[in-house]
Design a protein around this motif. Structure first.
Motif, PDB file in Angstrom:
ATOM      1  N   CYS A   1     -23.700 -10.188  14.676  1.00  0.00           N
ATOM      2  CA  CYS A   1     -24.073 -11.598  14.626  1.00  0.00           C
ATOM      3  C   CYS A   1     -23.876 -12.147  13.218  1.00  0.00           C
ATOM      4  N   GLY A   2     -23.204 -13.280  13.109  1.00  0.00           N
ATOM      5  CA  GLY A   2     -22.898 -13.834  11.798  1.00  0.00           C
ATOM      6  C   GLY A   2     -23.795 -14.966  11.342  1.00  0.00           C
ATOM      7  N   GLU A   3     -24.977 -15.105  11.931  1.00  0.00           N
ATOM      8  CA  GLU A   3     -25.832 -16.252  11.599  1.00  0.00           C
ATOM      9  C   GLU A   3     -26.287 -16.255  10.137  1.00  0.00           C
ATOM     10  N   ILE A   4     -26.655 -15.096   9.594  1.00  0.00           N
ATOM     11  CA  ILE A   4     -27.059 -15.053   8.178  1.00  0.00           C
ATOM     12  C   ILE A   4     -25.888 -15.481   7.301  1.00  0.00           C
ATOM     13  N   ALA A   5     -24.711 -14.985   7.597  1.00  0.00           N
ATOM     14  CA  ALA A   5     -23.523 -15.347   6.822  1.00  0.00           C
ATOM     15  C   ALA A   5     -23.254 -16.846   6.910  1.00  0.00           C
ATOM     16  N   LEU A   6     -23.391 -17.404   8.096  1.00  0.00           N
ATOM     17  CA  LEU A   6     -23.126 -18.832   8.282  1.00  0.00           C
ATOM     18  C   LEU A   6     -24.112 -19.692   7.506  1.00  0.00           C
ATOM     19  N   TRP A   7     -25.391 -19.396   7.648  1.00  0.00           N
ATOM     20  CA  TRP A   7     -26.413 -20.211   6.999  1.00  0.00           C
ATOM     21  C   TRP A   7     -26.390 -20.030   5.477  1.00  0.00           C
ATOM     22  N   ALA A   8     -26.296 -18.776   5.031  1.00  0.00           N
ATOM     23  CA  ALA A   8     -26.265 -18.524   3.585  1.00  0.00           C
ATOM     24  C   ALA A   8     -24.965 -19.029   2.989  1.00  0.00           C
ATOM     25  N   GLY A   9     -23.877 -18.894   3.737  1.00  0.00           N
ATOM     26  CA  GLY A   9     -22.582 -19.339   3.246  1.00  0.00           C
ATOM     27  C   GLY A   9     -22.511 -20.841   3.068  1.00  0.00           C
ATOM     28  N   LEU A  10     -22.938 -21.583   4.075  1.00  0.00           N
ATOM     29  CA  LEU A  10     -22.882 -23.040   3.965  1.00  0.00           C
ATOM     30  C   LEU A  10     -23.824 -23.545   2.874  1.00  0.00           C
ATOM     31  N   THR A  11     -25.058 -23.052   2.869  1.00  0.00           N
ATOM     32  CA  THR A  11     -26.024 -23.536   1.864  1.00  0.00           C
ATOM     33  C   THR A  11     -25.688 -23.032   0.468  1.00  0.00           C
ATOM     34  N   GLY A  12     -24.909 -21.941   0.389  1.00  0.00           N
ATOM     35  CA  GLY A  12     -24.505 -21.415  -0.909  1.00  0.00           C
ATOM     36  C   GLY A  12     -23.185 -21.977  -1.399  1.00  0.00           C
ATOM     37  N   GLY A  13     -22.595 -22.890  -0.613  1.00  0.00           N
ATOM     38  CA  GLY A  13     -21.337 -23.495  -1.028  1.00  0.00           C
ATOM     39  C   GLY A  13     -20.160 -22.544  -0.996  1.00  0.00           C
ATOM     40  N   ALA A  14     -20.152 -21.610  -0.056  1.00  0.00           N
ATOM     41  CA  ALA A  14     -19.066 -20.627   0.027  1.00  0.00           C
ATOM     42  C   ALA A  14     -17.738 -21.301   0.325  1.00  0.00           C
ATOM     43  N   ASP A  15     -16.684 -20.739  -0.220  1.00  0.00           N
ATOM     44  CA  ASP A  15     -15.337 -21.251   0.042  1.00  0.00           C
ATOM     45  C   ASP A  15     -14.825 -20.797   1.405  1.00  0.00           C
ATOM     46  N   ALA A  16     -15.339 -19.669   1.882  1.00  0.00           N
ATOM     47  CA  ALA A  16     -14.971 -19.172   3.210  1.00  0.00           C
ATOM     48  C   ALA A  16     -16.082 -18.276   3.720  1.00  0.00           C
ATOM     49  N   ILE A  17     -16.248 -18.268   5.040  1.00  0.00           N
ATOM     50  CA  ILE A  17     -17.262 -17.442   5.691  1.00  0.00           C
ATOM     51  C   ILE A  17     -16.579 -16.635   6.790  1.00  0.00           C
ATOM     52  N   LEU A  18     -16.806 -15.325   6.778  1.00  0.00           N
ATOM     53  CA  LEU A  18     -16.206 -14.446   7.786  1.00  0.00           C
ATOM     54  C   LEU A  18     -17.301 -13.874   8.669  1.00  0.00           C
ATOM     55  N   ILE A  19     -17.167 -14.083   9.983  1.00  0.00           N
ATOM     56  CA  ILE A  19     -18.161 -13.582  10.926  1.00  0.00           C
ATOM     57  C   ILE A  19     -17.475 -12.789  12.035  1.00  0.00           C
ATOM     58  N   PRO A  20     -18.167 -11.815  12.628  1.00  0.00           N
ATOM     59  CA  PRO A  20     -17.536 -10.978  13.662  1.00  0.00           C
ATOM     60  C   PRO A  20     -17.206 -11.742  14.936  1.00  0.00           C
ATOM     61  N   GLU A  21     -17.891 -12.860  15.184  1.00  0.00           N
ATOM     62  CA  GLU A  21     -17.640 -13.633  16.404  1.00  0.00           C
ATOM     63  C   GLU A  21     -16.314 -14.399  16.364  1.00  0.00           C
ATOM     64  N   ARG A  22     -15.735 -14.521  15.156  1.00  0.00           N
ATOM     65  CA  ARG A  22     -14.465 -15.255  15.044  1.00  0.00           C
ATOM     66  C   ARG A  22     -13.413 -14.410  14.318  1.00  0.00           C
ATOM     67  N   PRO A  23     -12.924 -13.373  14.988  1.00  0.00           N
ATOM     68  CA  PRO A  23     -11.926 -12.505  14.343  1.00  0.00           C
ATOM     69  C   PRO A  23     -10.644 -13.253  13.983  1.00  0.00           C
ATOM     70  N   GLU A  24     -10.387 -14.370  14.679  1.00  0.00           N
ATOM     71  CA  GLU A  24      -9.148 -15.104  14.398  1.00  0.00           C
ATOM     72  C   GLU A  24      -9.158 -15.754  13.020  1.00  0.00           C
ATOM     73  N   THR A  25     -10.362 -16.010  12.464  1.00  0.00           N
ATOM     74  CA  THR A  25     -10.435 -16.578  11.105  1.00  0.00           C
ATOM     75  C   THR A  25     -10.875 -15.545  10.078  1.00  0.00           C
ATOM     76  N   ALA A  26     -11.427 -14.421  10.560  1.00  0.00           N
ATOM     77  CA  ALA A  26     -11.905 -13.378   9.639  1.00  0.00           C
ATOM     78  C   ALA A  26     -10.774 -12.429   9.278  1.00  0.00           C
ATOM     79  N   ASN A  27      -9.740 -12.952   8.640  1.00  0.00           N
ATOM     80  CA  ASN A  27      -8.589 -12.122   8.271  1.00  0.00           C
ATOM     81  C   ASN A  27      -8.120 -12.484   6.876  1.00  0.00           C
ATOM     82  N   PHE A  28      -7.350 -11.597   6.285  1.00  0.00           N
ATOM     83  CA  PHE A  28      -6.929 -11.760   4.894  1.00  0.00           C
ATOM     84  C   PHE A  28      -6.040 -12.984   4.712  1.00  0.00           C
ATOM     85  N   GLU A  29      -5.154 -13.230   5.668  1.00  0.00           N
ATOM     86  CA  GLU A  29      -4.225 -14.348   5.542  1.00  0.00           C
ATOM     87  C   GLU A  29      -4.971 -15.669   5.415  1.00  0.00           C
ATOM     88  N   ASN A  30      -6.016 -15.829   6.189  1.00  0.00           N
ATOM     89  CA  ASN A  30      -6.809 -17.055   6.138  1.00  0.00           C
ATOM     90  C   ASN A  30      -7.503 -17.203   4.779  1.00  0.00           C
TER      91      ASN A  30
END
Length: 334
Positions: free
Chosen positions: A185-214
């Motif tokens: 579950c990527g909820e911690i990553a999503l919430w901490a990432g958005l509130t922390g101003g992350a440039d990118a967030i990788l979660i297991p539920e979206r393997p299509e975006t959780a890749n090096f090329e992206n």
């Protein structure tokens, strides 16, 4: 004891991974029950404590000064006997645990934990114990409840780490790859990432975006805009955090560092939000037991506390907050 209650003794246990706020919940369960004339037993080390008859008396004093403590005073463990591959052995373990509970006078049981813990409660409910589950997991990974005890504290710890790492990353013009908890579950990553101003967030539920090329596209676009530091937040279920940081440095020439937060996210003082939900859910659970409820789980849904049949709750499909990642993609760029 309330006139409409036949409950004389309840038990409470914590199961699975520990979460900030569990102690506040234990406190609420114990004191609300005692104030209604109901005795309370604490089961140590989750279902293992039931199997080993490791049960203690809880009173108002024994749960004093624990409201702000992380972890769980009842300890926690995963009970492998309940999920033995041999169905006969598993059923024998469950029956033995139920017998030990009854021997201790326990009529109702409050189980604080995630959906794996509720499966154990579900099985015990078929052996004459009235059981109520409470969602206690930092991952916020149960479908029936919008909130789980420990989530806000875990996110707050991850956010503080991101803020600190951003300071040093910007000073050195680095890329920081930060791994937070969340295997499935990527909820911690999503919430901490958005509130922390992350440039990118990788979660297991979206393997299509959780890749090096992206990630490479994001970093290159940032560099073209003159941005010299990057924060990438990765849920542990994605994996390869250290390798990702190495590859970013090799491909871009930008100095990169991996930081794995690990179990530091589980400890420490729970936030006010966690204490509030934990306390109110604990009270709600005792009320349901006093009403004779069984095989139920407490939830916080659409701004209200409610309860579901455990069978129904376990059958629900969790929907990840993918919109957070999508929105972060839009607001992290400039």
């Amino acid at each position: 004891m309330s006139e409409n209650s036949k409950m004389q003794t309840i038990g409470v246990l914590t199961s699975g991974g520990d979460a900030q706020g569990m102690n506040a919940c234990i406190r609420a369960v114990t004191r609300y029950a005692l104030n209604n004339g109901i005795k309370v037993k604490g089961i140590l080390r989750g279902y293992s404590g039931l199997l080993e008859d490791d049960i203690i008396d809880l009173d108002a004093v024994s749960v004093g000064n624990i409201i702000h403590r992380g972890g769980t005073i009842l300890y926690t463990a995963r009970c492998l006997e309940f999920i033995d591959p041999d169905p006969k052995k598993a059923e024998a373990a469950i029956a033995h645990a139920a017998d030990n509970a009854k021997k201790a006078g326990i009529q109702g049981l409050v189980v604080i934990g995630g959906d794996g813990s509720w499966k154990g409660a579900q099985k015990l409910s078929k052996h004459g114990l009235n059981v109520i589950g409470i969602p206690g997991t930092i991952d916020r990974d149960v479908a029936c409840s919008d909130y789980t005890i420990g989530f806000d504290s875990a996110v707050s710890i991850a956010l503080e780490a991101i803020i600190r790492l951003r300071d040093t990353s910007s000073s050195h013009e680095r890329c920081s790859v930060i791994e937070v908890m969340g295997r499935k579950c990527g909820e911690i990553a999503l919430w901490a990432g958005l509130t922390g101003g992350a440039d990118a967030i990788l979660i297991p539920e979206r393997p299509e975006t959780a890749n090096f090329e992206n990630i490479l596209k994001v970093i290159q676009a940032n560099r073209a805009r003159g941005k010299k530091d990057n924060i990438i937040v990765v849920a542990e279920g994605v994996g390869g955090t250290v390798e990702l940081a190495k590859r970013i440095q090799e491909e871009t020439g930008i100095e990169s560092r991996a930081t794995i937060l690990g179990h530091v996210q589980r400890g420490g003082i729970p936030t006010a939000t966690d204490i509030m939900h934990a306390s109110r859910m604990g009270v709600y659970a005792v009320k349901k037991l006093m009403q004779g409820a069984n095989n139920r789980v407490v939830a916080f849904k659409d701004g209200k506390y409610c309860d579901f049949d455990i069978d129904e709750a376990l059958a629900m499909e969790r929907k990840p907050s993918i919109e957070i990642e999508e929105e972060n993609e839009m607001i992290s760029t400039y």
